[in-house]
Motif scaffolding. Sequence first.
Motif, PDB file in Angstrom:
ATOM      1  N   SER A 168     -28.372  20.781  -7.658  1.00  0.00           N
ATOM      2  CA  SER A 168     -28.113  19.361  -7.918  1.00  0.00           C
ATOM      3  C   SER A 168     -28.689  18.937  -9.272  1.00  0.00           C
ATOM      4  N   VAL A 169     -29.875  19.462  -9.589  1.00  0.00           N
ATOM      5  CA  VAL A 169     -30.509  19.146 -10.877  1.00  0.00           C
ATOM      6  C   VAL A 169     -29.744  19.801 -12.013  1.00  0.00           C
ATOM      7  N   ARG A 170     -29.308  21.031 -11.811  1.00  0.00           N
ATOM      8  CA  ARG A 170     -28.553  21.735 -12.850  1.00  0.00           C
ATOM      9  C   ARG A 170     -27.222  21.040 -13.121  1.00  0.00           C
ATOM     10  N   ASP A 171     -26.572  20.559 -12.067  1.00  0.00           N
ATOM     11  CA  ASP A 171     -25.307  19.841 -12.250  1.00  0.00           C
ATOM     12  C   ASP A 171     -25.516  18.573 -13.063  1.00  0.00           C
ATOM     13  N   ASP A 172     -26.631  17.897 -12.830  1.00  0.00           N
ATOM     14  CA  ASP A 172     -26.937  16.679 -13.581  1.00  0.00           C
ATOM     15  C   ASP A 172     -27.242  16.995 -15.043  1.00  0.00           C
ATOM     16  N   LEU A 173     -27.899  18.147 -15.285  1.00  0.00           N
ATOM     17  CA  LEU A 173     -28.272  18.521 -16.652  1.00  0.00           C
ATOM     18  C   LEU A 173     -27.108  19.081 -17.459  1.00  0.00           C
ATOM     19  N   LYS A 174     -26.118  19.617 -16.795  1.00  0.00           N
ATOM     20  CA  LYS A 174     -25.036  20.328 -17.483  1.00  0.00           C
ATOM     21  C   LYS A 174     -24.371  19.462 -18.548  1.00  0.00           C
ATOM     22  N   ASP A 175     -23.925  18.276 -18.166  1.00  0.00           N
ATOM     23  CA  ASP A 175     -23.233  17.400 -19.115  1.00  0.00           C
ATOM     24  C   ASP A 175     -24.173  16.886 -20.202  1.00  0.00           C
ATOM     25  N   LYS A 176     -25.425  16.644 -19.832  1.00  0.00           N
ATOM     26  CA  LYS A 176     -26.385  16.147 -20.816  1.00  0.00           C
ATOM     27  C   LYS A 176     -26.683  17.203 -21.878  1.00  0.00           C
ATOM     28  N   VAL A 177     -26.893  18.437 -21.427  1.00  0.00           N
ATOM     29  CA  VAL A 177     -27.172  19.527 -22.370  1.00  0.00           C
ATOM     30  C   VAL A 177     -25.977  19.757 -23.288  1.00  0.00           C
ATOM     31  N   LYS A 178     -24.782  19.752 -22.721  1.00  0.00           N
ATOM     32  CA  LYS A 178     -23.572  19.976 -23.528  1.00  0.00           C
ATOM     33  C   LYS A 178     -23.375  18.847 -24.543  1.00  0.00           C
ATOM     34  N   ARG A 179     -23.671  17.627 -24.134  1.00  0.00           N
ATOM     35  CA  ARG A 179     -23.504  16.496 -25.057  1.00  0.00           C
ATOM     36  C   ARG A 179     -24.416  16.640 -26.265  1.00  0.00           C
ATOM     37  N   ILE A 180     -25.677  17.008 -26.020  1.00  0.00           N
ATOM     38  CA  ILE A 180     -26.620  17.179 -27.135  1.00  0.00           C
ATOM     39  C   ILE A 180     -26.208  18.359 -28.009  1.00  0.00           C
ATOM     40  N   GLN A 181     -25.750  19.447 -27.385  1.00  0.00           N
ATOM     41  CA  GLN A 181     -25.299  20.606 -28.161  1.00  0.00           C
ATOM     42  C   GLN A 181     -24.100  20.255 -29.033  1.00  0.00           C
ATOM     43  N   ASP A 182     -23.206  19.415 -28.518  1.00  0.00           N
ATOM     44  CA  ASP A 182     -22.033  19.017 -29.289  1.00  0.00           C
ATOM     45  C   ASP A 182     -22.401  18.088 -30.444  1.00  0.00           C
ATOM     46  N   MET A 183     -23.481  17.341 -30.281  1.00  0.00           N
ATOM     47  CA  MET A 183     -23.905  16.442 -31.355  1.00  0.00           C
ATOM     48  C   MET A 183     -24.416  17.226 -32.558  1.00  0.00           C
ATOM     49  N   PHE A 184     -25.149  18.310 -32.287  1.00  0.00           N
ATOM     50  CA  PHE A 184     -25.635  19.190 -33.356  1.00  0.00           C
ATOM     51  C   PHE A 184     -25.331  20.634 -32.974  1.00  0.00           C
ATOM     52  N   ASP A 237     -34.644  24.092 -18.150  1.00  0.00           N
ATOM     53  CA  ASP A 237     -34.437  23.790 -16.728  1.00  0.00           C
ATOM     54  C   ASP A 237     -33.010  24.117 -16.306  1.00  0.00           C
ATOM     55  N   TYR A 238     -32.059  23.839 -17.180  1.00  0.00           N
ATOM     56  CA  TYR A 238     -30.653  24.106 -16.855  1.00  0.00           C
ATOM     57  C   TYR A 238     -30.386  25.608 -16.731  1.00  0.00           C
ATOM     58  N   LEU A 239     -31.001  26.402 -17.599  1.00  0.00           N
ATOM     59  CA  LEU A 239     -30.774  27.850 -17.591  1.00  0.00           C
ATOM     60  C   LEU A 239     -31.617  28.574 -16.557  1.00  0.00           C
ATOM     61  N   ASN A 240     -32.607  27.892 -15.994  1.00  0.00           N
ATOM     62  CA  ASN A 240     -33.481  28.512 -15.007  1.00  0.00           C
ATOM     63  C   ASN A 240     -32.748  28.643 -13.669  1.00  0.00           C
ATOM     64  N   PRO A 241     -32.548  29.872 -13.171  1.00  0.00           N
ATOM     65  CA  PRO A 241     -31.821  30.038 -11.903  1.00  0.00           C
ATOM     66  C   PRO A 241     -32.549  29.449 -10.708  1.00  0.00           C
ATOM     67  N   GLU A 242     -33.852  29.182 -10.842  1.00  0.00           N
ATOM     68  CA  GLU A 242     -34.607  28.619  -9.734  1.00  0.00           C
ATOM     69  C   GLU A 242     -34.490  27.093  -9.654  1.00  0.00           C
ATOM     70  N   THR A 243     -33.880  26.485 -10.675  1.00  0.00           N
ATOM     71  CA  THR A 243     -33.670  25.043 -10.644  1.00  0.00           C
ATOM     72  C   THR A 243     -32.634  24.697  -9.575  1.00  0.00           C
ATOM     73  N   TYR A 293     -32.012  10.262 -23.261  1.00  0.00           N
ATOM     74  CA  TYR A 293     -32.440  10.577 -21.898  1.00  0.00           C
ATOM     75  C   TYR A 293     -33.950  10.531 -21.693  1.00  0.00           C
ATOM     76  N   GLY A 294     -34.703  10.314 -22.763  1.00  0.00           N
ATOM     77  CA  GLY A 294     -36.150  10.254 -22.627  1.00  0.00           C
ATOM     78  C   GLY A 294     -36.803  11.595 -22.354  1.00  0.00           C
ATOM     79  N   LYS A 295     -36.108  12.693 -22.677  1.00  0.00           N
ATOM     80  CA  LYS A 295     -36.644  14.037 -22.470  1.00  0.00           C
ATOM     81  C   LYS A 295     -36.358  14.896 -23.688  1.00  0.00           C
ATOM     82  N   ASN A 296     -37.163  15.956 -23.867  1.00  0.00           N
ATOM     83  CA  ASN A 296     -36.901  16.927 -24.918  1.00  0.00           C
ATOM     84  C   ASN A 296     -35.716  17.803 -24.533  1.00  0.00           C
ATOM     85  N   PHE A 297     -34.891  18.117 -25.514  1.00  0.00           N
ATOM     86  CA  PHE A 297     -33.734  18.971 -25.246  1.00  0.00           C
ATOM     87  C   PHE A 297     -34.163  20.360 -24.813  1.00  0.00           C
ATOM     88  N   THR A 298     -35.211  20.906 -25.451  1.00  0.00           N
ATOM     89  CA  THR A 298     -35.645  22.269 -25.119  1.00  0.00           C
ATOM     90  C   THR A 298     -36.067  22.363 -23.656  1.00  0.00           C
TER      91      THR A 298
END
Length: 202
Positions: free
Chosen positions: A174-190, A165-171, A155-160
Amino acid sequence: MPRRKGAPEVNAGSMADIAFLLLIFFLVTTTIETDAGLDRMLPPFEPPNEEPPVIKQKNIFTVNINRNGQLLVEENLMDIKDLREAATKFLENGADGTCDYCKGRKDPASSDNPAKAIISLKNDRETKYSTYITVQNELVGAYNDLRNREAQRLYGKNFTTMEADYLNPETPSSVRDDLKDKVKRIQDMFPQKLSEAETTTD
């Protein structure tokens, strides 16, 4: 003979106001230091419905801290500065060949894949808290380094950054929905499987 006057009275009516103002002053200007700790969320309790799976010893990376702050990693003495690299090599060893994104040595004596790799941490009751926190940070850092690498590749971004951004309630949602699957995919990889064994008294 004139009467003697008594001692003059002290007007203490404003003392309560002064005390109240001092109290507010100290409350506003005092800083309270917060203790350093670990941010952990315990999983919900679920009664076991079946026997736990058998875990191969080669899929467990053992880290022991003695009362003197020395590390015994896989039964060998190790400096804390070398711990993160050793944990990273273990997590992405990929001995069974199922991990196509792992860059490990595929050592048959080490972990099969990241999904099966478990880091077991054990410490002595007299271990310094600062040493314990440092070791924890190095182990979590190994997971974060691998996750950041894969997030950059995919994704060209740091996971941290993505996770923050995903856990930040001020995000925005729409951005959180986009990040949800990406964050989960990286977490599942490691997946972070950091187990803390019972403290010893030796």
